[in-house]
Design a protein around this motif. Structure first.
Motif: not given
Length: 254
Positions: A227-231
């Motif tokens: 998953s993309g580390d989207i934060a």
């Protein structure tokens, strides 16, 4: 001399062919082939070198830092392309290359040989039940993540596997916009309560992360949940549009 007519601008290449005419009228016909100004946009840096890292001791990733000679120009070019909503569960928009590009074709040939020589030598991959001896095709596009965490679909809120056996990402952000996370699947998944899946949960255990260094290429098995580390604040505000997370994607097929 560089072989180019002094009266022809650098953006043009001149090719000469002999016409099939009666001898008395034989002449040279000049065909002016217009080359786009960005014909060498995807030129590889001479300092680019590949190495392998293991994420969580389980997932091999081929990393190439300082990939492009002109990474900022690649980003600027990509952001001018027409992006459209992704047809899959990707949480954002996709843009295709609008025309053939000589340096991009060179990049894809180089990446195909690199992935064949490195990734396949340490990580057996399969397609349709058969072992892959070498990659036969690589295609590329550009991707932007811009879906607000509250607007994600259930499938966008869990790690995923890819439709191709190997996948590549070129990170094209100087600002922190998140790398790529890999997981072990523990049990059948349930979507995270809110937002992007960025930590261990009941269904997936986090193995580790690819750091999103600017101008870095990462090639990894598409069969491992990731998953993309989207934060961060950027994905919740206007920055997801004004300074988006941009990657160039490479899809490897047998």
């Amino acid at each position: 001399m560089n072989g180019r007519s002094p009266d022809v601008p650098p953006a043009f290449e001149v090719r000469t062919s002999r016409a099939t005419l009666p001898v008395a009228h034989a002449c040279s016909i000049f065909q002016i082939i217009v080359m786009p100004p960005h014909a060498d946009l995807f030129a590889l840096s001479p300092s680019a070198k590949a190495r392998c890292e293991w994420i969580g001791g389980k997932v091999p990733v081929i990393l190439v830092d300082d990939l492009y000679v002109q990474p900022d120009a690649v980003r600027a070019f990509a952001l001018e392309l027409p992006f459209t909503p992704a047809a899959t569960h990707y949480p954002g928009r996709i843009a295709q290359m609008c025309e053939q590009n000589p340096s991009c074709e060179t990049l894809l040939r180089w990446a195909r040989e690199l992935a064949t020589a490195t990734l396949l030598s340490i990580c057996p991959l399969y397609a349709n039940g058969r072992s892959i001896a070498r990659f036969g095709e690589v295609v590329t596009d550009f991707a932007i993540v811009d879906v607000h965490p509250s607007a994600l679909s259930p499938k966008q809120r869990i790690p995923h596997v890819d439709a191709v056996p190997a996948f590549g990402l070129i990170y094209l952000n100087r600002e922190e916009r998140g790398g790529t996370l890999f997981f072990d699947k523990v049990r059948d998944s349930e979507p995270s309560a809110t937002g992007y899946y960025t930590a261990s949960g009941a269904s997936y255990q986090l193995l580790g992360r690819i750091e999103p260094r600017f101008n870095r290429l990462a090639i990894y098995p598409g069969t491992v949940p990731h998953s993309g580390d989207i934060a961060g604040e950027w994905i919740n505000g206007d920055a997801r549009f004004t300074s988006p997370r941009l990657t160039q994607r490479l899809l490897f097929a047998p």
